[in-house]
Design an enzyme around this catalytic site. Structure first.
Site, mmCIF file in Angstrom:
data_model
loop_
_atom_site.group_PDB
_atom_site.id
_atom_site.type_symbol
_atom_site.label_atom_id
_atom_site.label_comp_id
_atom_site.label_asym_id
_atom_site.label_seq_id
_atom_site.Cartn_x
_atom_site.Cartn_y
_atom_site.Cartn_z
ATOM 1 N N GLN A 184 19.355 7.123 46.810
ATOM 2 C CA GLN A 184 18.453 6.384 45.925
ATOM 3 C C GLN A 184 17.061 7.025 45.809
ATOM 4 O OE1 GLN A 184 17.002 2.724 47.228
ATOM 5 N NE2 GLN A 184 16.917 3.275 49.386
ATOM 6 N N ARG A 186 17.320 2.567 57.180
ATOM 7 C CA ARG A 186 16.983 1.362 57.952
ATOM 8 C C ARG A 186 17.450 0.122 57.193
ATOM 9 N NH1 ARG A 186 11.344 -1.137 59.706
ATOM 10 N NH2 ARG A 186 10.434 -0.174 57.861
ATOM 11 N N GLN A 239 20.551 20.150 61.113
ATOM 12 C CA GLN A 239 19.872 20.702 59.920
ATOM 13 C C GLN A 239 18.843 21.761 60.313
ATOM 14 O OE1 GLN A 239 18.574 17.372 57.513
ATOM 15 N NE2 GLN A 239 20.650 17.009 56.799
ATOM 16 N N VAL A 292 11.880 13.521 55.610
ATOM 17 C CA VAL A 292 11.670 12.182 55.059
ATOM 18 C C VAL A 292 12.514 11.154 55.821
ATOM 19 C CG1 VAL A 292 11.884 10.773 52.955
ATOM 20 C CG2 VAL A 292 11.179 13.169 52.787
ATOM 21 N N ASN A 300 14.219 8.793 58.394
ATOM 22 C CA ASN A 300 13.578 8.134 59.543
ATOM 23 C C ASN A 300 14.397 8.232 60.827
ATOM 24 O OD1 ASN A 300 11.085 7.133 58.579
ATOM 25 N ND2 ASN A 300 12.257 5.761 57.229
ATOM 26 N N ASP A 315 2.661 5.948 53.338
ATOM 27 C CA ASP A 315 1.716 5.015 53.965
ATOM 28 C C ASP A 315 0.299 5.259 53.417
ATOM 29 O OD1 ASP A 315 3.844 4.274 55.980
ATOM 30 O OD2 ASP A 315 3.568 6.389 56.455
ATOM 31 N N HIS A 343 5.058 7.359 61.466
ATOM 32 C CA HIS A 343 5.464 6.598 60.265
ATOM 33 C C HIS A 343 6.288 5.413 60.772
ATOM 34 C CE1 HIS A 343 6.916 5.545 56.333
ATOM 35 N NE2 HIS A 343 8.159 5.850 56.634
HETATM 36 C C1 LMR Z 1 9.380 3.133 54.005
HETATM 37 O O1 LMR Z 1 8.372 3.158 54.690
HETATM 38 O O2 LMR Z 1 9.461 2.432 53.003
HETATM 39 C C2 LMR Z 1 10.559 3.960 54.395
HETATM 40 O O3 LMR Z 1 10.258 4.766 55.472
HETATM 41 C C3 LMR Z 1 11.774 3.155 54.636
HETATM 42 C C4 LMR Z 1 11.683 2.365 55.910
HETATM 43 O O4 LMR Z 1 12.527 2.512 56.761
HETATM 44 O O5 LMR Z 1 10.764 1.588 56.042
#
Ligand code: LMR
Length: 363
Positions: free
Chosen positions: A77, A122, A142, A159, A161, A189, A217
């Site tokens: 997505q 997630r 990877q 990217v 998580n 963020d 993150h």
């Molecule tokens: C986000 O911050 O939107 C992404 O990293 C997806 C997540 O797992 O929160």
């Protein structure tokens, strides 16, 4: 006899006329030839000029070097928005072939950029670190594939998580690629922090600059606005002065940015997609084109000998400025005790994630 003479005379006369015409014709041809030669010379000079211009702009040999971009999770997505943006020039400039030349691919030594998106996403109720076990294994392999196949100059953006720790594992699994070439996405963020401040001040997000995301993150990240400036009706004000609500900035604002990913998942039952793609484009465009004068952005980079006392050997989000495709942590920012404690808390979480990942993988 007379006829013959006439004929001869006529014949001679005709020949002279023909001669004259041939001469005229020849002169015309020569003129045209000269013109064509002049035109060819002009074209050659133009081509030379263009070539010099391209060389000056960082392309080799007069031909544009293709920028080969690897995107993992390309059917997912995030990539749904990302691929089109890359192909239409949002990242590497508009001077690109406009059609999306996307294809399934194989290991290659020619990747200029690798954007590693694909991973287990997630779900509601999970923290990003809950994905550690499943995802660090992906990023180990990877990293090993990049080690084996990619150019040593490849720029790698992680990217998937937990992005910081995945990035660290990928970098460790590709020891011959400089660690500085690896970064992880905290621009999402950063953009969220910027837009929260902008909405509060009633200005567009472009009027807010130099927010900082420190650390992971994750929900321990520290969105810091102590160095942020807001353009209010033409004058740049310190963020605290523009917002005029310290309690909000030190409380709800931070929590909102920290929890934004979870809020998106709750609302969509899926993690963020278009905003993530936009943040990836912003991140990679800044690596490629550099940051604007006097501005800094946030990205997760390898911590080694930084001035802010962040422990070594982590991928930690810092304020950075970028020039010639190299980042530099912004130095000399004053850090008050409130900020210091938040920066330490997020570092602790990263140390914990790193140690857990290393124990899973033995890297
Ligand atoms: C986000 O911050 O939107 C992404 O990293 C997806 C997540 O797992 O929160």
């Amino acid at each position: 006899m007379k006829e013959k003479q006439d004929g001869n005379e006529n014949g001679n006369k005709e020949t002279q006329t023909q001669k004259g015409e041939r001469k005229k014709e020849r002169k015309k041809k020569e003129r045209k030839k000269k013109e064509r030669k002049k035109e060819r010379k002009k074209e050659k000079t133009e081509r030379k000029k263009e070539r010099l211009c391209r060389v000056k702009n960082g392309r080799k040999g007069g031909k544009s070097e293709p920028i080969r971009v690897l995107v993992t999770g390309a059917a997912g997505q995030i990539a749904y928005s990302l691929l089109f943006s890359i192909a239409k020039g949002d990242v590497f400039g508009k001077d690109q072939r406009s059609s999306p030349l996307t294809r399934r691919t194989w290991p290659s030594t020619t990747w200029t950029v690798a954007i590693l998106v694909g991973s287990m996403p997630r779900k509601e109720g999970m923290e990003r670190k809950d994905l550690l076990k499943a995802n660090v294994a992906i990023f180990k392999s990877q990293g090993a594939a990049l080690e084996k196949y990619a150019k040593k100059t490849v720029k790698v953006l992680v990217v998937g998580n937990p992005a910081n720790t995945n990035c660290l594992i990928a970098a460790k699994s590709a020891p011959s690629i400089p660690k500085e070439n690896f970064s992880c996405l905290t621009r999402l963020d950063h953009n969220r922090a910027r837009s929260q401040v902008a909405m509060r001040c009633g200005v567009p997000a472009t009027h807010v600059k130099n927010v900082i995301i420190w650390g992971n993150h994750s929900s321990t990240q520290y969105p810091d606005v102590h160095h942020c400036l807001v353009n209010m009706s033409g004058s740049e004000l310190a963020c605290f002065e523009a917002v005029k609500d310290d309690a909000w900035l030190n409380g709800e604002f931070i929590a909102t940015v920290q929890q934004r990913g979870a809020a998106v998942i709750k609302a969509r039952k899926l993690s963020s997609a278009m905003s993530a793609a936009k943040a990836i484009c912003d991140h990679m465009r800044d690596i490629w084109m550099g940051t604007a004068e006097g501005e800094f952005i946030s990205m997760g980079v390898y911590s080694s000998g930084n001035a802010y006392g962040v422990p070594e050997d982590l991928i930690y989000s810092f304020p950075v400025q970028i020039k010639d495709k190299s980042w530099k942590i912004v130095e000399g920012l004053t850090i008050n005790p409130f900020s210091k404690s938040k920066m330490e808390a997020t570092a602790e979480e990263l140390i914990d994630e790193r140690d857990t990942a290393v124990s899973f993988l033995g890297v």
